[in-house]
Design a protein around this motif. Structure first.
Motif, PDB file in Angstrom:
ATOM      1  N   LEU A 125       0.837  -1.203   0.000  1.00 55.84           N
ATOM      2  CA  LEU A 125       0.000   0.000   0.000  1.00 55.84           C
ATOM      3  C   LEU A 125       0.872   1.252   0.000  1.00 55.84           C
ATOM      4  CD1 LEU A 125      -2.722  -1.140   2.541  1.00 55.84           C
ATOM      5  CD2 LEU A 125      -3.072  -0.661   0.102  1.00 55.84           C
ATOM      6  N   ALA A 126       1.904   1.247   0.831  1.00 54.38           N
ATOM      7  CA  ALA A 126       2.810   2.403   0.894  1.00 54.38           C
ATOM      8  C   ALA A 126       3.567   2.567  -0.424  1.00 54.38           C
ATOM      9  CB  ALA A 126       3.783   2.252   2.058  1.00 54.38           C
ATOM     10  N   ARG A 127       4.001   1.470  -1.017  1.00 55.31           N
ATOM     11  CA  ARG A 127       4.761   1.516  -2.271  1.00 55.31           C
ATOM     12  C   ARG A 127       3.932   2.148  -3.390  1.00 55.31           C
ATOM     13  NH1 ARG A 127       4.872  -3.330  -2.966  1.00 55.31           N
ATOM     14  NH2 ARG A 127       6.577  -3.836  -1.566  1.00 55.31           N
ATOM     15  N   TYR A 128       2.677   1.745  -3.499  1.00 52.46           N
ATOM     16  CA  TYR A 128       1.834   2.305  -4.555  1.00 52.46           C
ATOM     17  C   TYR A 128       1.543   3.778  -4.303  1.00 52.46           C
ATOM     18  CZ  TYR A 128       1.386  -2.382  -6.404  1.00 52.46           C
ATOM     19  OH  TYR A 128       1.661  -3.602  -6.942  1.00 52.46           O
ATOM     20  N   ALA A 129       1.338   4.155  -3.056  1.00 53.35           N
ATOM     21  CA  ALA A 129       1.143   5.583  -2.740  1.00 53.35           C
ATOM     22  C   ALA A 129       2.390   6.377  -3.130  1.00 53.35           C
ATOM     23  CB  ALA A 129       0.825   5.759  -1.262  1.00 53.35           C
ATOM     24  N   CYS A 130       3.560   5.815  -2.855  1.00 59.42           N
ATOM     25  CA  CYS A 130       4.814   6.490  -3.213  1.00 59.42           C
ATOM     26  C   CYS A 130       5.004   6.545  -4.724  1.00 59.42           C
ATOM     27  CB  CYS A 130       6.002   5.793  -2.557  1.00 59.42           C
ATOM     28  SG  CYS A 130       6.065   6.026  -0.775  1.00 59.42           S
ATOM     29  N   ALA A 131       4.576   5.498  -5.419  1.00 60.57           N
ATOM     30  CA  ALA A 131       4.692   5.495  -6.878  1.00 60.57           C
ATOM     31  C   ALA A 131       3.875   6.630  -7.473  1.00 60.57           C
ATOM     32  CB  ALA A 131       4.254   4.151  -7.447  1.00 60.57           C
ATOM     33  N   VAL A 132       2.664   6.832  -6.976  1.00 60.46           N
ATOM     34  CA  VAL A 132       1.840   7.935  -7.468  1.00 60.46           C
ATOM     35  C   VAL A 132       2.499   9.264  -7.108  1.00 60.46           C
ATOM     36  CG1 VAL A 132      -0.382   9.101  -7.202  1.00 60.46           C
ATOM     37  CG2 VAL A 132      -0.299   6.611  -7.452  1.00 60.46           C
ATOM     38  N   GLU A 133       2.988   9.385  -5.899  1.00 60.87           N
ATOM     39  CA  GLU A 133       3.652  10.622  -5.461  1.00 60.87           C
ATOM     40  C   GLU A 133       4.896  10.906  -6.306  1.00 60.87           C
ATOM     41  OE1 GLU A 133       3.604  13.970  -2.937  1.00 60.87           O
ATOM     42  OE2 GLU A 133       2.096  12.432  -3.307  1.00 60.87           O
ATOM     43  N   SER A 134       5.558   9.857  -6.776  1.00 63.95           N
ATOM     44  CA  SER A 134       6.789  10.034  -7.562  1.00 63.95           C
ATOM     45  C   SER A 134       6.526  10.677  -8.918  1.00 63.95           C
ATOM     46  CB  SER A 134       7.525   8.706  -7.732  1.00 63.95           C
ATOM     47  OG  SER A 134       6.910   7.905  -8.715  1.00 63.95           O
ATOM     48  N   THR A 135       5.276  10.696  -9.356  1.00 62.89           N
ATOM     49  CA  THR A 135       4.981  11.379 -10.616  1.00 62.89           C
ATOM     50  C   THR A 135       5.155  12.878 -10.475  1.00 62.89           C
ATOM     51  OG1 THR A 135       2.594  11.584 -10.190  1.00 62.89           O
ATOM     52  CG2 THR A 135       3.360   9.578 -11.328  1.00 62.89           C
ATOM     53  N   ARG A 136       5.106  13.363  -9.236  1.00 62.38           N
ATOM     54  CA  ARG A 136       5.306  14.795  -8.962  1.00 62.38           C
ATOM     55  C   ARG A 136       6.692  15.092  -8.414  1.00 62.38           C
ATOM     56  NH1 ARG A 136       0.868  13.064  -6.841  1.00 62.38           N
ATOM     57  NH2 ARG A 136      -1.109  13.552  -7.775  1.00 62.38           N
ATOM     58  N   HIS A 137       7.394  14.042  -8.020  1.00 60.42           N
ATOM     59  CA  HIS A 137       8.714  14.210  -7.402  1.00 60.42           C
ATOM     60  C   HIS A 137       9.697  13.230  -8.042  1.00 60.42           C
ATOM     61  CE1 HIS A 137       7.091  16.808  -4.286  1.00 60.42           C
ATOM     62  NE2 HIS A 137       6.077  15.969  -4.202  1.00 60.42           N
ATOM     63  N   PRO A 138      10.386  13.675  -9.095  1.00 59.64           N
ATOM     64  CA  PRO A 138      11.297  12.777  -9.820  1.00 59.64           C
ATOM     65  C   PRO A 138      12.372  12.152  -8.946  1.00 59.64           C
ATOM     66  CG  PRO A 138      11.059  14.875 -10.962  1.00 59.64           C
ATOM     67  CD  PRO A 138      10.331  15.002  -9.666  1.00 59.64           C
ATOM     68  N   GLU A 139      12.769  12.823  -7.868  1.00 59.43           N
ATOM     69  CA  GLU A 139      13.797  12.250  -6.991  1.00 59.43           C
ATOM     70  C   GLU A 139      13.294  10.961  -6.340  1.00 59.43           C
ATOM     71  OE1 GLU A 139      11.481  15.249  -4.547  1.00 59.43           O
ATOM     72  OE2 GLU A 139      12.296  15.174  -6.583  1.00 59.43           O
ATOM     73  N   LEU A 140      12.005  10.864  -6.092  1.00 56.80           N
ATOM     74  CA  LEU A 140      11.437   9.625  -5.559  1.00 56.80           C
ATOM     75  C   LEU A 140      11.402   8.554  -6.642  1.00 56.80           C
ATOM     76  CD1 LEU A 140       8.423  10.923  -3.439  1.00 56.80           C
ATOM     77  CD2 LEU A 140      10.712  10.298  -2.650  1.00 56.80           C
ATOM     78  N   ARG A 141      11.085   8.945  -7.855  1.00 57.46           N
ATOM     79  CA  ARG A 141      11.041   7.998  -8.972  1.00 57.46           C
ATOM     80  C   ARG A 141      12.400   7.324  -9.147  1.00 57.46           C
ATOM     81  NH1 ARG A 141      10.039  11.114 -13.444  1.00 57.46           N
ATOM     82  NH2 ARG A 141       8.119  11.724 -12.423  1.00 57.46           N
TER      83      ARG A 141
END
Length: 184
Positions: A103-119
């Protein structure tokens, strides 16, 4: 600053994110969930972005450790063994701590679309399990085994996502079908 405390806070942040979503991930929420005095999390991770980055790094580390452990235990000699190994991974990601991390991973994946450093942190890493799948496909004459490995594992990831969102169990036949498709 203690590495153990940072790890504990990152682990707690994973749980908070899984339970409360991205909007619920705050320094205060992590402090409460970790049963620590207010301000502790912000002392270690000054900004929300720093907290989110630490959380993502921890998720990746836990995922890599899980994949390495599973690949060491499961030989891949035939399609049934490959399907069984993948099914075990899927079931691990749909229950207990694995479910929370998913659940956390998918939330982070969506958030990474706005934050390339997370991607950049979330990009799938090479590991022994991924290599075992690739080697298996290559040994069975699959053209472009690296690309087919990515396709297979992306389908597996989609299956995990579907079951997290829609519920239900993963059937062995579903995994066997994905493996069979990868071998064609």
């Amino acid at each position: 600053m203690s590495t153990d405390r940072r790890t504990h806070l990152a682990d707690t942040a994973i749980s908070v994110l899984a339970d409360s979503g991205v909007r619920g991930l705050t320094h205060r929420a992590v402090d409460r969930a970790a049963d620590l005095p207010p301000g502790t999390t912000s002392a270690y991770f000054r900004t929300r972005q720093a907290l989110l980055t630490a959380l993502v790094r921890r998720l990746v580390a836990l995922d890599q450790a899980e994949l390495e452990e599973m690949s060491a235990r499961l030989p891949v000699r035939d399609a049934d063994e490959l399907a069984a190994g993948i099914a075990a991974l899927v079931r691990a990601r749909l229950s207990g701590d694995g479910r929370r991390r998913s659940l956390a991973r998918y939330a982070c994946a969506v958030e990474s679309t706005r934050h390339p450093e997370l991607r950049e942190i979330l990009v799938p890493r090479e590991n022994r399990a991924r290599q075992a799948v690739c080697d298996f496909l290559a040994a069975h004459g699959v053209a472009e085994p690296r690309e087919r490995t990515i396709t297979l594992l992306t389908c597996v990831d989609g299956l995990v996502f579907d079951r997290l969102v829609n519920g239900g169990d993963v059937r062995d036949e579903e995994i066997a079908g994905l493996v069979a498709a990868a071998l064609r």
